[in-house]
Motif scaffolding. Structure first.
Motif, short mmCIF file in Angstrom:
data_model
loop_
_atom_site.label_atom_id
_atom_site.label_comp_id
_atom_site.label_asym_id
_atom_site.label_seq_id
_atom_site.Cartn_x
_atom_site.Cartn_y
_atom_site.Cartn_z
N VAL A 130 4.44 -7.35 -16.76
CA VAL A 130 4.44 -7.92 -15.13
C VAL A 130 4.23 -6.91 -14.44
O VAL A 130 3.43 -6.99 -13.42
N ALA A 131 4.95 -5.76 -14.19
CA ALA A 131 4.76 -4.56 -13.41
C ALA A 131 3.50 -4.02 -13.04
O ALA A 131 3.11 -4.06 -12.22
N SER A 132 2.86 -4.11 -14.29
CA SER A 132 1.47 -3.25 -14.08
C SER A 132 0.61 -4.13 -13.56
O SER A 132 -0.43 -3.90 -12.90
N VAL A 133 0.67 -5.46 -13.96
CA VAL A 133 -0.01 -6.57 -13.38
C VAL A 133 0.05 -6.59 -11.61
O VAL A 133 -0.81 -6.45 -11.04
N LEU A 134 1.34 -6.27 -11.22
CA LEU A 134 1.65 -6.30 -9.81
C LEU A 134 1.16 -5.07 -9.31
O LEU A 134 0.60 -4.95 -8.34
N LEU A 135 1.51 -3.98 -9.94
CA LEU A 135 0.87 -2.59 -9.47
C LEU A 135 -0.52 -2.68 -9.18
O LEU A 135 -1.19 -1.96 -8.27
N SER A 136 -1.31 -3.59 -10.06
CA SER A 136 -2.84 -3.64 -9.81
C SER A 136 -3.27 -4.24 -8.57
O SER A 136 -4.37 -4.07 -8.07
N PHE A 137 -2.36 -4.68 -7.79
CA PHE A 137 -2.66 -5.22 -6.59
C PHE A 137 -2.27 -4.19 -5.31
O PHE A 137 -2.44 -4.64 -4.32
N THR A 138 -1.79 -3.08 -5.87
CA THR A 138 -1.57 -1.94 -4.78
C THR A 138 -2.23 -0.71 -4.89
O THR A 138 -3.09 -0.63 -5.96
N ASN A 139 -2.24 0.02 -3.84
CA ASN A 139 -2.75 1.52 -4.11
C ASN A 139 -1.92 2.46 -4.30
O ASN A 139 -2.03 3.53 -4.00
N TRP A 140 -0.80 2.25 -5.13
CA TRP A 140 0.14 3.23 -5.43
C TRP A 140 -0.45 4.36 -6.01
O TRP A 140 -1.40 4.23 -6.94
N ASP A 141 0.01 5.73 -5.60
CA ASP A 141 -0.57 6.77 -6.29
C ASP A 141 0.23 7.61 -6.98
O ASP A 141 0.30 8.65 -7.47
N GLY A 142 1.50 6.92 -7.42
CA GLY A 142 2.42 7.50 -8.50
C GLY A 142 3.24 8.43 -7.86
O GLY A 142 4.18 9.03 -8.28
N ILE A 143 3.13 8.68 -6.52
CA ILE A 143 4.12 9.85 -5.81
C ILE A 143 4.88 9.11 -4.74
O ILE A 143 4.55 8.58 -4.21
N GLY A 144 6.30 9.32 -5.06
CA GLY A 144 7.32 9.02 -4.05
C GLY A 144 7.53 7.74 -4.88
O GLY A 144 7.06 7.11 -5.68
N PRO A 145 8.37 6.74 -3.89
CA PRO A 145 8.86 5.33 -4.44
C PRO A 145 7.68 4.23 -4.43
O PRO A 145 6.61 4.33 -3.73
N VAL A 146 7.94 3.36 -5.42
CA VAL A 146 6.99 2.20 -5.29
C VAL A 146 6.66 1.60 -4.04
O VAL A 146 5.73 1.03 -3.67
N SER A 147 7.88 1.46 -3.47
CA SER A 147 7.94 0.83 -2.04
C SER A 147 7.01 1.48 -1.21
O SER A 147 6.59 0.65 -0.14
N SER A 148 6.59 2.66 -1.39
CA SER A 148 5.50 3.19 -0.41
C SER A 148 4.07 2.58 -0.44
O SER A 148 3.04 3.08 0.12
N ALA A 149 3.84 1.93 -1.73
CA ALA A 149 2.67 1.29 -2.23
C ALA A 149 2.18 0.13 -1.15
O ALA A 149 3.12 -0.43 -0.64
N LYS A 150 0.99 0.19 -0.88
CA LYS A 150 0.53 -0.93 0.08
C LYS A 150 -0.25 -1.80 -0.94
O LYS A 150 -1.02 -1.65 -1.69
N VAL A 151 -0.06 -3.14 -0.56
CA VAL A 151 -0.73 -4.23 -1.14
C VAL A 151 -2.19 -4.48 -0.76
O VAL A 151 -2.16 -4.73 0.42
N ILE A 152 -3.02 -4.53 -1.54
CA ILE A 152 -4.58 -4.41 -1.08
C ILE A 152 -5.13 -5.45 -1.91
O ILE A 152 -6.48 -5.45 -1.72
N GLY A 153 -4.35 -6.59 -2.31
CA GLY A 153 -5.03 -7.68 -2.99
C GLY A 153 -5.93 -7.38 -3.94
O GLY A 153 -5.41 -6.66 -4.86
N LEU A 154 -7.14 -7.94 -3.98
CA LEU A 154 -7.78 -7.81 -5.40
C LEU A 154 -8.94 -6.52 -5.20
O LEU A 154 -9.89 -6.78 -5.96
#
Lengths: 450, 297
Positions: B40-64
């Motif tokens: 589920v986490a990887s499905v959720l991450l697929s909607f973000t632009n996370w680059d693996g550095i810093g906390p996941v909260s720093s990721a921005k949701v960018i939809g599809l």
């Protein structure tokens, strides 16, 4: 926010671009000044630092310093072992423990490595990624080490500086990219060093007639061909365009980029075929075995040549001029060096070791054991240099501007996931340049704005 | 509830309830924690632009956007899908039937069957990474056995028009041994009286196998089918060893790895690719479950 929200913000982060207009005159001035005035104090400082730590601001450093090295190839690995041994010998209370990791593995795991429990000191290179780690708080500020560093030019200091103006990097060695050839082959067939692209094409035709591969080529690992692209881009469009293109400021669908690929397509028949299944080492061996006339690579190509007469036979020339208004005075010379972890277990020891790595003493040992690179410190002893190293020093000094390398000058996600497949596609099918450039540009836009 | 009032299996004491509860909850928690949460986490991450550095909260949701990019502008994606399907088809139509055939032959007791059994199974013991190296010795353009014997100059691993097939031969080499062993185990378990009865009824070898043995081996057949599908979809190591899944050897698994694990660290984008892989796998999982659930009633 992890990534810059837009292009401007991203570019703003690149302000102290290590490679932006590295002014050769400034470097020369620095070299002259440092060379004449500071050689003696430089050596003294190095000795002092090595002896009782008199010049060190970090106080008495003791214990073990862990050191993550990516120098997994035999020659540089041995060079580094010599440097560490010399440091250990000079600092009785300190021991450096080297953890060597395969070069590519190290590079690919760097994000996890730095966010896990990295070694106190680790090997890295100058460029975009170094500044990126600094701005992400993954590297330690070593500005106070730099206060005691002598013999490094302003350009090198700039190349070691993060976006916040502090130093995060200690340069150790660098190596130029050029067209390498064997002198004996050139004299045997009476070849002349080509000055322009037309000369190169004519020379290539002659080499083919003599049964040689004009330009050895291997791109199995994906990155060596980036060097070819960079050289062509520097000759066709010049240094500033390279910097802007790498920064995402210029469009990859620009006719200027297409012209680079066009020129390359014209040269491809001179390149060794089946390059996508060949490593750079195998390609270098075709040059070493005198089956190829030239090879465009970094001077580490010398690692595939046995020391002594064979390396002395190796020579190089800068990539020929393509456009006379652009000239041929921009080169690539990536800087390798060292950084400190954000929270080293032994900060005092780590800084002392970094200070030593920047010293002429350490660099003398390193370049002696690995004659394919040259020292960054102007105080380093060049009298023991091989002919190739001497020529490299001259080459770098006479260049007007110096770039790093595609995967060091641009975002690594762009370089590895877009440019490697794209350039390999180009080599497979050099006909569809428009389609290729548009595909690169579409991905670039997405990555640089995400 | 007091122990004295315990009357039947449906009335458990407090301790029993705790034990039963733990027996249900602990495995569930482990499965949720180790399987569902990451999925589920990887499905959720697929909607973000996370680059693996810093906390996941720093990721921005960018939809599809990641999905759109994968399908529209990521050139290696469609070749990868194609290669995965070719891989599946070849394993299913070539490697698996050969493995089954060999199992039947060995089960019939050809001369030296133990020798064949061991040597055919040997590749299964080796890791695919090692198999990649072994075949490198055969395929190498300049030093390889294959070119030395045939006098050709094909770059088997480097030429994008042949390297997928070269890799498939190497992968099949291993798959054949694996399937053979599975099937052999099944064949040994077939009641000999069934064959005798068939022989008494006048059935020949071929008819006996297809009409009697094969249907009896249904559970093994399903396992073989599942193993084939799983092995094909997760094909990775061999190709990664050859050239990191570039230049004609793109597979979805290698694209996921090169986007996420490497220096690139495009976690969001790589997760979108992984989600595509999950979707494709789900199709086969659904088919499998339907076969298993539809027990002969």
């Amino acid at each position: 926010m992890t990534r810059p929200a837009n292009e401007d913000e991203y570019l703003a982060r690149r302000v102290p671009a290590s490679v932006r207009a590295v002014d050769r005159r400034a470097l020369l001035r620095g070299a002259m000044g440092a060379g004449t005035l500071l050689t003696v104090p430089g050596l003294l400082a190095a000795c002092g630092g090595g002896g009782s730590g008199s010049g060190s601001s970090t106080g008495a450093a003791k214990g073990t310093v862990t050191f993550g090295s990516n120098q997994s190839d035999a020659v540089p690995k041995a060079a580094l072992a010599d440097v560490v041994a010399a440091f250990d010998k000079a600092n009785s209370g300190l021991t450096v423990k080297v953890n060597t990791v395969d070069h590519n593995t190290f590079q690919e795991n760097i994000n996890n490595y730095l966010q896990g429990s990295p070694d106190d000191v680790f090997a890295w290179f100058s460029g975009y990624r170094m500044r990126f780690f600094a701005s992400k708080g993954l590297a330690g500020d070593i500005s106070d080490v730099w206060k005691n560093v002598t013999g490094m030019s302003d350009a090198l200091k700039k190349a070691s500086t993060g976006d916040d103006g502090k130093q995060y990097f200690v340069p150790s060695t660098y190596y130029p990219w050029a067209m390498f050839y064997r002198k004996s082959v050139f004299s045997k067939y009476g070849y002349e060093v080509p000055k322009t692209i037309d000369d190169l094409t004519a020379l290539g035709a002659k080499m083919k007639g003599d049964g040689l591969v004009p330009i050895a080529f291997g791109d199995k690992d994906g990155w060596p061909a980036m060097g070819t692209f960079d050289q062509l881009n520097l000759r066709v469009n010049g240094y500033q365009f390279h910097v802007d293109l790498m920064a995402g400021k210029q469009s990859w669908a620009d006719p200027k980029v297409k012209k680079v690929f066009d020129t390359w397509a014209g040269l491809l028949p001179l390149h060794q075929s089946d390059s996508l299944g060949r490593t750079w080492q195998e390609a270098a061996q075709t040059l070493q075995q005198k089956k190829a006339g030239t090879y465009l690579l970094g001077s580490f190509v010398a690692q595939q040549f046995s020391a002594g007469a064979e390396q002395d036979d190796l020579d190089f020339f800068t990539f020929p001029e393509i456009d006379s208004t652009i000239g041929a005075d921009a080169i690539e010379a990536p800087i390798d060096g060292y950084m400190m972890a954000k929270r080293p277990k032994n900060e005092g020891g780590a800084k002392k070791f970094l200070g030593y790595l920047a010293s002429p003493d350490a660099q003398n040992i390193a370049v002696k054991a690995d004659p394919s690179v040259i020292a960054t410190n102007d105080g380093a002893d060049v009298s023991g240099y091989t002919a190739l190293q001497k020529k490299s020093v001259e080459f770098v000094k006479s260049a007007k501007s110096i770039a790093q390398f595609m995967d060091r000058d641009t975002r690594p996600d762009f370089a590895s996931t877009v440019m490697i497949p794209a350039i390999q596609d180009f080599i497979k099918n050099p006909k569809d340049i428009d389609g290729l450039c548009n595909k690169i540009e579409a991905q670039k836009k997405s990555i640089f704005t995400s | 509830m007091a122990r004295s009032r315990y009357k039947g299996i449906n009335q458990l004491s407090g301790t029993d309830r705790v034990v039963v509860g733990a027996m249900v909850l602990v495995p569930t928690a482990i499965v949720v924690w180790l399987v569902w949460l990451p999925a589920v986490a990887s499905v959720l991450l697929s909607f973000t632009n996370w680059d693996g550095i810093g906390p996941v909260s720093s990721a921005k949701v960018i939809g599809l956007k990641n999905y759109k990019d994968v399908v529209e502008i990521y050139p290696p994606f469609w070749p990868a899908i194609q290669h995965n399907l070719i891989w599946l088809v070849v394993m299913f139509l070539v490697a698996t039937p050969i493995g089954m055939l060999l199992a039947v032959l060995i089960d019939r007791g050809v001369a030296g069957s133990r020798f064949y059994q061991t040597s055919l199974f040997l590749p299964v013991v080796l890791s695919l990474a090692l198999i990649g190296f072994i075949w490198q010795l055969i395929y190498s353009k300049d030093q390889g056995v294959l070119n030395a014997v045939t006098g050709g100059s094909t770059d088997w691993y480097g030429d994008p028009s042949v390297n997928l097939w070269a890799a498939l031969v190497a992968a099949s080499w291993r798959q054949v041994g694996y399937i053979m062993l599975l099937y052999l185990a099944g064949l040994k378990g077939v009641d000999p009286s069934l064959r005798e009865a068939a022989r008494v009824d006048g059935a020949n070898e071929r008819t006996t196998f297809f009409k009697i043995v094969f249907p009896v081996l249904r559970p093994i057949n399903i396992i073989v089918l599942v193993v084939t599908v799983i092995e094909s979809l997760r094909a990775f190591d061999l190709v990664w060893v050859i050239n990191k899944g570039r230049n004609g050897l793109e597979l979805i698994s290698t694209l996921v790895t090169s986007n996420i694990v490497g220096e690139a660290s495009r976690i969001g984008f790589g997760s979108a690719l992984a989600t595509f892989m999950l979707l494709i796998s789900s199709v086969f999982i659904v088919i499998y479950l339907r076969i298993v659930m539809r027990e002969p009633s």
